[in-house]
Motif scaffolding. Structure first.
Motif, short mmCIF file in Angstrom:
data_model
loop_
_atom_site.label_atom_id
_atom_site.label_comp_id
_atom_site.label_asym_id
_atom_site.label_seq_id
_atom_site.Cartn_x
_atom_site.Cartn_y
_atom_site.Cartn_z
N PHE A 214 0.83 -1.20 0.00
CA PHE A 214 0.00 0.00 0.00
C PHE A 214 0.87 1.26 0.00
CE2 PHE A 214 -2.72 -3.27 1.81
CZ PHE A 214 -3.92 -3.06 1.13
N SER A 215 1.69 1.38 1.02
CA SER A 215 2.59 2.52 1.15
C SER A 215 4.01 1.96 1.25
CB SER A 215 2.25 3.33 2.40
OG SER A 215 3.15 4.40 2.59
N PRO A 216 4.85 2.17 0.25
CA PRO A 216 6.12 1.45 0.15
C PRO A 216 6.99 1.51 1.39
CG PRO A 216 5.70 2.68 -1.86
CD PRO A 216 4.64 3.07 -0.89
N ASP A 217 7.09 2.69 2.02
CA ASP A 217 7.98 2.81 3.17
C ASP A 217 7.25 2.83 4.50
OD1 ASP A 217 6.78 5.27 3.00
OD2 ASP A 217 8.64 6.43 2.80
N GLY A 218 5.91 2.76 4.48
CA GLY A 218 5.15 2.77 5.72
C GLY A 218 5.29 4.05 6.51
N ALA A 219 5.59 5.15 5.83
CA ALA A 219 5.82 6.43 6.52
C ALA A 219 4.62 6.83 7.36
CB ALA A 219 6.13 7.53 5.50
N ASP A 220 4.88 7.21 8.60
CA ASP A 220 3.87 7.69 9.54
C ASP A 220 2.82 6.64 9.91
OD1 ASP A 220 5.13 10.15 9.58
OD2 ASP A 220 3.79 11.04 8.08
N SER A 221 3.07 5.37 9.57
CA SER A 221 2.10 4.32 9.89
C SER A 221 1.87 4.20 11.40
CB SER A 221 2.56 2.97 9.33
OG SER A 221 2.54 2.98 7.92
N ASP A 222 2.89 4.57 12.18
CA ASP A 222 2.78 4.51 13.64
C ASP A 222 2.48 5.87 14.25
OD1 ASP A 222 5.16 5.80 13.18
OD2 ASP A 222 6.38 4.52 14.47
N LEU A 223 2.03 6.83 13.42
CA LEU A 223 1.73 8.19 13.86
C LEU A 223 2.94 8.84 14.55
CD1 LEU A 223 -1.93 7.80 15.22
CD2 LEU A 223 -1.20 8.85 13.06
N ARG A 224 4.15 8.39 14.15
CA ARG A 224 5.41 8.93 14.67
C ARG A 224 5.56 8.72 16.18
NH1 ARG A 224 5.31 14.75 11.38
NH2 ARG A 224 5.00 13.84 9.30
N LEU A 225 4.90 7.70 16.69
CA LEU A 225 4.93 7.42 18.13
C LEU A 225 5.88 6.29 18.48
CD1 LEU A 225 1.09 7.54 18.84
CD2 LEU A 225 2.77 9.32 19.38
N GLY A 226 6.32 5.53 17.48
CA GLY A 226 7.01 4.27 17.74
C GLY A 226 5.99 3.16 17.92
N TRP A 227 6.31 1.96 17.41
CA TRP A 227 5.30 0.91 17.39
C TRP A 227 4.94 0.39 18.77
CZ3 TRP A 227 1.78 0.11 14.07
CH2 TRP A 227 1.98 0.47 12.73
N ASP A 228 5.89 0.44 19.71
CA ASP A 228 5.56 -0.05 21.05
C ASP A 228 4.43 0.77 21.68
OD1 ASP A 228 7.42 -2.03 20.89
OD2 ASP A 228 8.97 -0.96 22.01
N THR A 229 4.41 2.07 21.37
CA THR A 229 3.31 2.93 21.84
C THR A 229 2.09 2.81 20.95
OG1 THR A 229 4.84 4.52 22.84
CG2 THR A 229 2.63 5.31 22.32
N ALA A 230 2.29 2.83 19.65
CA ALA A 230 1.16 2.87 18.71
C ALA A 230 0.24 1.67 18.89
CB ALA A 230 1.67 2.94 17.28
N VAL A 231 0.80 0.48 19.11
CA VAL A 231 -0.08 -0.70 19.19
C VAL A 231 -0.92 -0.71 20.46
CG1 VAL A 231 1.40 -2.14 17.73
CG2 VAL A 231 1.71 -2.17 20.22
N THR A 232 -0.60 0.13 21.43
CA THR A 232 -1.41 0.14 22.65
C THR A 232 -2.78 0.78 22.42
OG1 THR A 232 -0.50 2.26 23.45
CG2 THR A 232 0.65 0.24 24.11
#
Length: 350
Positions: A214-232
């Motif tokens: 969908f988005s080649p580099d996944g830019a901002d997919s984690d809302l710039r929070l880092g995945w450990d925070t974003a998945v919460t």
């Protein structure tokens, strides 16, 4: 109140990473510039995540709607709304045409947004299905069928196993006229060929659990929070098919709350947004609103002026336009802000 005229709007389709837009063009009567214009942001004071002006509505006189509202919030939004929400309409409306399946994604709650994104709004949303692929049915996916757990989800995200995510979700069949409430935190995906109106809180917060292809580099997919925070922000609990089906209302289930006015979503949504299906003969109380003419033709009368309506038209209604009367053989989706604090909803109008 300096603003009181009804304002027909042209399409506002920022370029996006996924394909779509042809159904919006057919509905509105004008093709999009290319096949990556899948969303029409209607009456928007919200910009795309990351800043800039993309997504913002510009009025026919050249002013951004955001600036016009800020200059006269009472006239645009009404004093009760301003006391509760300030100078934001607290609402975003889109036409969305999924030219391909959307990736599995999720939107944060207000609580998460306050804690991590500096926003009073999250992104609870809801859909009114306008069209589906040939064959009469569309497909969306809502919630996980089993308790996934954050570590398992985190690994799916790391390796981009979108197939596993989708296979663990509840498939839900939708047809034109169905309405679906999607609470913040609930993972979801919209199937290819589904055309809908999306009504939501006024943010562009999306955690893209799936971005490969969908988005080649996944830019901002984690809302710039880092995945450990974003998945919460993700609801990883098990949700049954029956529970997810309960988020869907069929057209025959929509209650008439006033003559010519049917309520689209249950009262659970009132704290986030409201919507009504309005027919000829309906009388509408003063309110900021975004109107989408779904079928037929007619007119709106109020404040000594008449505004013609035809299928595919979108109209911005300031509070200062006052009460309105709908005439003709027409059906309109009237999208409204959340109920102001201390105000009892009455047919969806403050």
């Amino acid at each position: 109140m300096s603003e009181h005229h009804l304002i027909p709007l042209t399409a506002n389709q920022p370029r996006h990473f996924y394909r779509g837009g042809a159904n919006i063009g057919r509905f509105r009567g004008g093709p999009p510039p290319d096949d990556h214009r899948p969303e029409d942001w209607v009456g928007s004071t919200t910009s795309r995540f990351g800043g800039g002006d993309a997504g913002l509505t510009v009025l026919p006189d050249g002013r951004p709607l955001r600036a016009a509202v800020a200059a006269d919030p009472d006239g645009w939004l009404g004093p009760e709304h301003v006391r509760s929400w300030g100078d934001t309409p607290a609402l975003l409306v889109k036409l969305l045409d999924a030219g391909q399946r959307l990736p599995v994604h999720v939107h944060p709650s207000r609580e998460f947004a306050r804690a991590h994104l500096g926003s009073a709004f999250g992104k609870t949303e809801a859909w009114l299905v306008m069209g589906v692929p040939d064959g009469g049915e569309g497909r969306v996916h809502l919630g996980f069928r089993e308790d996934v757990g954050r570590s398992r989800l985190r690994e799916w995200v790391r390796v981009q196993n979108g197939a596993a995510m989708l296979a663990t979700m509840n498939p839900v069949t939708v047809r034109p006229g169905d309405s679906v409430l999607v609470p913040a935190g609930l993972p979801h995906a919209v199937g290819a060929g589904v055309f809908l109106v999306e009504v939501q809180e006024p943010t562009d917060f999306s955690v893209m659990l799936e971005w490969a292809n969908f988005s080649p580099d996944g830019a901002d997919s984690d809302l710039r929070l880092g995945w450990d925070t974003a998945v919460t922000c993700v609801d990883v609990r098990a949700h049954s098919a029956e529970e997810m089906a309960g988020l869907v209302r069929r057209p025959a289930e929509l209650p008439e709350c006033e003559p010519g006015v049917r309520r689209v979503w249950a009262e659970d949504a009132d704290a986030f947004f409201r919507a009504e299906l309005v027919a000829g003969g309906a009388e509408l109380a003063a309110s900021f609103a975004v109107l989408i003419v779904l079928r037929g033709a007619g007119e709106l009368r109020g404040f000594g002026e008449t505004t013609p309506l035809t299928k595919g038209q979108t109209v911005l209604v300031p509070y200062g336009a006052g009460p309105l009367e709908v005439r003709g053989d027409v059906e309109i989706l009237r999208c409204l802000p959340p109920v102001p604090d201390g105000v009892q909803a009455n047919g969806g109008a403050p």
